[in-house]
Scaffold this active site. Structure first.
Site, PDB file in Angstrom:
ATOM      1  N   HIS A   1      20.370  -8.107 -25.335  1.00  0.00           N
ATOM      2  CA  HIS A   1      20.128  -7.819 -23.662  1.00  0.00           C
ATOM      3  C   HIS A   1      18.821  -8.395 -23.305  1.00  0.00           C
ATOM      4  O   HIS A   1      18.754  -8.563 -22.093  1.00  0.00           O
ATOM      5  CB  HIS A   1      20.268  -6.169 -23.450  1.00  0.00           C
ATOM      6  CG  HIS A   1      19.207  -5.389 -23.745  1.00  0.00           C
ATOM      7  ND1 HIS A   1      19.288  -4.667 -25.177  1.00  0.00           N
ATOM      8  CD2 HIS A   1      18.133  -5.008 -23.222  1.00  0.00           C
ATOM      9  CE1 HIS A   1      18.116  -3.994 -25.325  1.00  0.00           C
ATOM     10  NE2 HIS A   1      17.669  -3.996 -24.102  1.00  0.00           N
TER      11      HIS A   1
ATOM     12  N   SER B   1      12.441  -2.517 -26.507  1.00  0.00           N
ATOM     13  CA  SER B   1      13.535  -3.199 -26.804  1.00  0.00           C
ATOM     14  C   SER B   1      13.131  -4.677 -27.243  1.00  0.00           C
ATOM     15  O   SER B   1      12.311  -5.291 -27.158  1.00  0.00           O
ATOM     16  CB  SER B   1      14.321  -3.569 -25.450  1.00  0.00           C
ATOM     17  OG  SER B   1      15.225  -2.589 -24.994  1.00  0.00           O
TER      18      SER B   1
ATOM     19  N   ASP C   1      23.255  -5.969 -31.154  1.00  0.00           N
ATOM     20  CA  ASP C   1      22.395  -6.100 -29.949  1.00  0.00           C
ATOM     21  C   ASP C   1      21.063  -7.111 -30.536  1.00  0.00           C
ATOM     22  O   ASP C   1      20.303  -6.684 -30.171  1.00  0.00           O
ATOM     23  CB  ASP C   1      21.895  -5.067 -29.326  1.00  0.00           C
ATOM     24  CG  ASP C   1      21.257  -5.244 -27.861  1.00  0.00           C
ATOM     25  OD1 ASP C   1      21.063  -6.353 -27.519  1.00  0.00           O
ATOM     26  OD2 ASP C   1      21.200  -4.335 -27.319  1.00  0.00           O
TER      27      ASP C   1
END
Lengths: 690, 690
Positions: free
Chosen positions: A59, A623, A195
């Protein structure tokens, strides 16, 4: 979230938790291994080979994947495996990787001119000194510089980051792996998402940052992380480094009270109203529905986050606990700190006087696409009449490209009926505010009744030409030279509202200046109080590199429910429906069904692990943070938190705070068995299976 | 679900599982302790004192609680504690408790006249013999008799049950305890429901069953269960006795295939369509919405169950497994069984030829309130022209009261626009069926196109007078005497459709007769096959008393998710929102907050347990079944299954099948600390706290 410099001080605690390395090696964020941890896009990444191979989240790299997709080549859907270096695909030109190379104490430079001043003057002195430091630093070229407030106005550091501009896509799993579960599983555990994406940084043949060019060469990072040979199990030590955003852990009791009892409920209320508005107008207007799909998703996400934060802070009884804690702290605080602390409390109370209005005005300026464009043009015109160094941040020459991009983008995101409805939703709430919060400029422009408001909006949007891209760009050309803007009802409105907005901004900066001046006393009292309790204090996250340590830990979210901390590919099959977002790709399902697990099986789970859970302290910006084992080897990639932890930006509740990571065994298995990339495994130092 | 008579044969397995009693004591359902387990309402209950005190579920006794509520005394909301025996409240007069007193093999009587016959004649011979046995048995008075097919047409038993008619309400918790979580938590684990109620059975002073009278005396049951001093923990032995409904565990592979690949999907589809219809019409018609609220809830519940069953059978791969099992079984089956087994397979295939139509016609006759009333009246008229013994079950004189009640009830549950819409939903599907499934009577009545159907329905419902209660009851008076019914469009329609419905019924009975005749061969082959695998076979549940044993067992419903098998009052507080159905009463919340746990705390959980989970085999009808420990003492009260177990009526999958019980420690704590009833605790043999 410890500052690297704090780690040697807590070396005993680290060792007791299971860390087998030397805490002193972690003290400097510009040396190995922490210099392998870099900023990528809006998140974190880490170098994982000597040839500039970079690991981050799917992402975080989504824009790069999207940029390389086109009709007939949907890399989001299909994923991508570069067969060799020549097949690595250039990222969008504005994609950046930032490698921290300097971290210098500049407190004296920043505060020198501020001392003795108050309010707005204090703020401006800090701002001017910071801008000057940044300009000096960036003069050397190829670097991005910033001044970070490391400890509540008492310690400022100049951060220098090498700005790598040629970034390429190396390996991305299909969307149905990289974002398996999407919004349904967002914030959820157990999770089954791959991810991750591998990128590579390139530089010119001279080794310096360069724009993309065919003959650029892989960047040789100062250091890189090494893959662990085995994977995590419940109870194992884990640590994580990254660039977390902003936290509010040490706010005052009154600020906690405001957050829980006013701000979060108010944000939930007004965001829900905006969501309802978009859905109502969109129900009968398919074109408007499409144009506002992204804004709707963002509003819904915001509302969900605020609700989660509210729920979490209530569950943790945060207001009561912080109030009791602060009472005890103040009772133990020396008299000389009492006056500035009282002033800080008064400052917090003062901001509350206009909080309802300030929230609504902020949304008016932010959620109405065309009005925002008009306000940006008008502000740019004003700022551009000054020398560049004296302009407001965001309106300097270096920002012109960004502004132009935003002005162009309005085209795809605007429908007059929707914008009028959104403004009506916000301004009707404004019209219901008490007199003390009113702004004469807003009353004059929009009237004092819903009827007057509707009439004003109808007229404005019937007559404005700013809906045309040319009309915005021609005014942009004038504004950036400080010239007058061609007449338009929305331009006139923006000019009429601007004095009110600048007053609000001025009041905010004055409060920020006072906050910078007064909060050190509060924090001094808090640190002393915590030290008396035998606890070290780490300052709130501020987008600089932080380290967190803990362990692989299950979650018991509710009575009789226990979530194990490691998931397996069996869960992918269980969740698979064939429909987005649970549409696992056929090659993945086949490999699972045939148990082609190779060396990547966890013997205790008898399957390939997918994700794991730790009690590590994270927040937005983490992240893509690498997760390391007790020997500092790479075992995971951070990508999300659990729902119960959304409130952790204010309060870390060890019962519920967890972070969710991709298990590196899943990555290795995908590269080995499912979408093979043996050359990358070799580069990662992982032996391929049989 | 073992027959009591089978238990001595599996005594070793029982002992190995942890049972400390003598399996021979469990062999006779008319002796202690099994004779303490009785039928109550539609479920199971058990005697828990020598004075006729009965334990069953709150939801099984709900009608009794509702019957005793009135404006100003809402016992559903408030619960009820009878201060003494004089305060025990009489149940609705039709509420029954049935104590099994006889269980006699009548196979020869039932099959004697059937042998040599086939199809409808076989069915009618069994039916006539059974009716005669029931009539003889009931002639003694005070008993309800029935003939139970215990083993697929090869073993019939006459069940004699003492019919207790004076039942009183003794202790009911408030709805927000007895049904905490309601539909949201239905089929869910972890659970936090106090789904229990205490009743008491009374008899005349002569000790015989009697209608309610003030001077009746408590019934002295043949035996009663005793409360265990401690509670269950994970891994503990548990057993349960009760009256489960119907299961299909030993159906043929073709029947499994039909169930999963046709019947369940078809039922989900058509029930969803009916749900949509009620919601669509109800959206603009508040009166109709109210009238159909109960039918809507029932359709939704049915649709949810069917979806759950489908999901479960697919998850368990039931069709493939049963097919492989049957293939292997048939290969090992002696030749002389081949012919009847082949005939059974042909019979199953034959029924499929009209299955779509039969499903739709059944729903037409069942889901349309007023048309159903007309069909009932017409059928009653036909049957009443025969001697009572020869009438179809449900239309004998003993059924008149029930029919009248249903005809009255239509009033509150009917709206013409809704009934037309429901019939259109069903009959449009009928109209799309292939020619081979058509019924001339239906085509004549409703036409062959949706337009003709709409016109026919409009005319019928514009002109019918059956919407008036008087119009129905006057025709009921005629029908039960076999007299002609006064003219009405719906009565005329019912008469026109009746030949088609009787043909369908005749075909069904013929198939049932053949099934009774042929299935024994299949079951003989299956039992032999299972015995060869070292497995005993228990016959499918048939509403007679069954015993199941197992243990307190956690559930791992999904990857990385583990549900502990015992919940605590902490979960009540976690779920509490203050809104129905999570509106825990203040006295309960206070007792939890103050930790007034008395002797009822589980030391391992440091809290009062609420519900527990076992792997016991249950199905509908097991509601209210007592759960016993290794010493045969009462530890729990069955009240639900988990969602993953909805498919257990077809396949018992030990990974997922669980039963959900009220922990007796929760009951005792409520009686001790929250809504005190010390006299009942004493009667239950439980020492009160402090």
């Amino acid at each position: 979230m410890w500052l690297p410099s704090q780690l040697p001080d807590i070396a005993d605690a680290l060792r007791e938790a299971g860390f087998r390395g030397d805490a002193r090696d972690l003290a400097d964020l510009t040396r190995a291994p922490l210099d392998a941890v870099v900023r990528v896009g809006g998140g974190t990444g880490s170098f994982v080979s000597a040839d500039g191979l970079l690991l981050t989240n799917h992402h975080v790299a989504l824009g790069v994947i999207q940029y390389n997709s086109k009709p007939g080549r949907d890399l989001i859907a299909d994923g991508y495996v570069a067969a060799d270096r020549g097949a690595e695909l250039p990222a969008n030109p504005d994609y950046r990787v930032l490698v921290t190379t300097g971290f210098e104490d500049v407190t004296e430079r920043v505060l020198g001119q501020a001392r003795g001043k108050r309010g707005r003057a204090y703020h401006d002195a800090v701002d001017a000194a910071s801008k000057a430091l940044v300009a000096e630093c960036e003069a050397q070229g190829d670097v991005r510089c910033s001044v970070a407030d490391m400890f509540y106005g008492t310690s400022f550091h100049l951060v220098t980051q090498l700005e790598l501009r040629d970034i390429r896509l190396v390996y991305a799993p299909p969307r149905a792996i990289g974002n398996y579960g999407d919004e349904v599983d967002n914030f959820m555990w157990p999770r089954h998402s791959g991810d991750f994406t591998l990128l590579r940084a390139y530089v010119g043949r001279d080794g310096r940052p360069a724009d993309h060019a065919a003959d650029n060469v892989p960047y040789a990072p100062p250091s890189h992380l090494r893959m662990a040979a085995t994977g995590p199990a419940e109870g194992d030590f884990a640590m994580l480094a990254g660039y977390p955003g902003i936290t509010y852990r040490h706010r005052t009791a009154a600020e906690f009270d405001q957050q829980v009892n006013w701000r979060l409920p108010a944000q939930v209320e007004v965001l829900s109203a905006l969501v309802d508005t978009i859905e109502r107008v969109g129900a009968t207007d398919a074109d408007a529905r499409t144009r506002y799909a992204s804004q709707l998703a963002s509003l819904k996400n915001g509302e969900k986050r605020y609700r989660g934060e509210l729920e979490g802070l209530r569950r943790s009884d945060a207001v009561r606990e912080r109030a009791a804690d602060e009472r005890a702290m103040l009772a133990a605080t020396p008299a000389q700190l009492a006056a500035p602390i009282a002033d800080l409390q008064a400052l917090v109370a003062d901001a509350a006087a206009t909080r309802e209005r300030d929230l609504l005005v902020g949304l008016v300026a932010g959620q109405a696409q065309l009005l925002r464009a008009a306000l940006t043009l008008e502000r740019l015109r004003i700022e551009s009449s000054r020398p560049d160094a004296g302009r407001e941040s965001g309106y300097q020459v270096r920002d012109h490209g960004l502004i132009e991009g935003q002005l162009r983008q309005v085209q795809r995101r605007y429908a007059p009926a929707m914008e009028k409805a959104l403004l009506a939703t916000l301004l009707e709430r404004y019209q219901a505010l008490p007199e003390a919060q009113r702004l004469p400029e807003f009353d004059a422009a929009f009237g004092r009744t819903p009827e007057a408001l509707d009439a004003a909006l109808d007229t404005l949007y019937a007559d404005t030409a700013l809906g045309e891209e040319d009309a915005r760009l021609s005014r942009f050309a004038a504004a950036r030279e400080g010239r007058a803007l061609a007449a338009d009802p929305l331009v006139t409105l923006a000019a009429a509202l601007m004095p009110a907005l600048l007053r609000i901004e001025d009041a905010r900066k004055a409060r920020e200046g006072e906050d910078l001046r007064l909060r050190p006393a509060y924090m001094q009292a808090l640190v002393a109080w915590r030290e008396g309790q035998g606890m070290a204090v780490y300052p709130d996250a501020n987008r600089t590199l932080r380290v967190s340590y803990g362990r692989v830990e299950p979650l018991q979210p509710r009575d009789a429910v226990r979530h194990a901390p490691v998931t397996t590919v069996a869960g992918i099959v269980e969740k698979h429906t064939g429909e987005v977002p649970f549409d696992a790709p056929a090659p993945l399902l086949e490999a699972i069904a045939q148990r082609r697990f190779g060396e990547h099986v966890d013997p205790r789970l008898d399957s390939v692990p997918v994700n794991f859970l730790t009690n590590l302290d994270t927040t937005g910006g983490n992240s893509g943070s690498p997760v390391l084992n007790a020997d500092g080897e790479l075992i995971g990639l951070n990508f999300d938190s659990n729902w119960e932890a959304v409130s952790a930006s204010w309060k870390f509740d060890p019962r519920y705070k967890r972070a969710i990571h991709v298990d590196m065994r899943y990555l290795r298995w995908l590269l080995d068995e499912v979408y093979p990339a043996p050359h990358l495994l070799e580069e990662l130092g992982v032996p391929a299976s049989g």
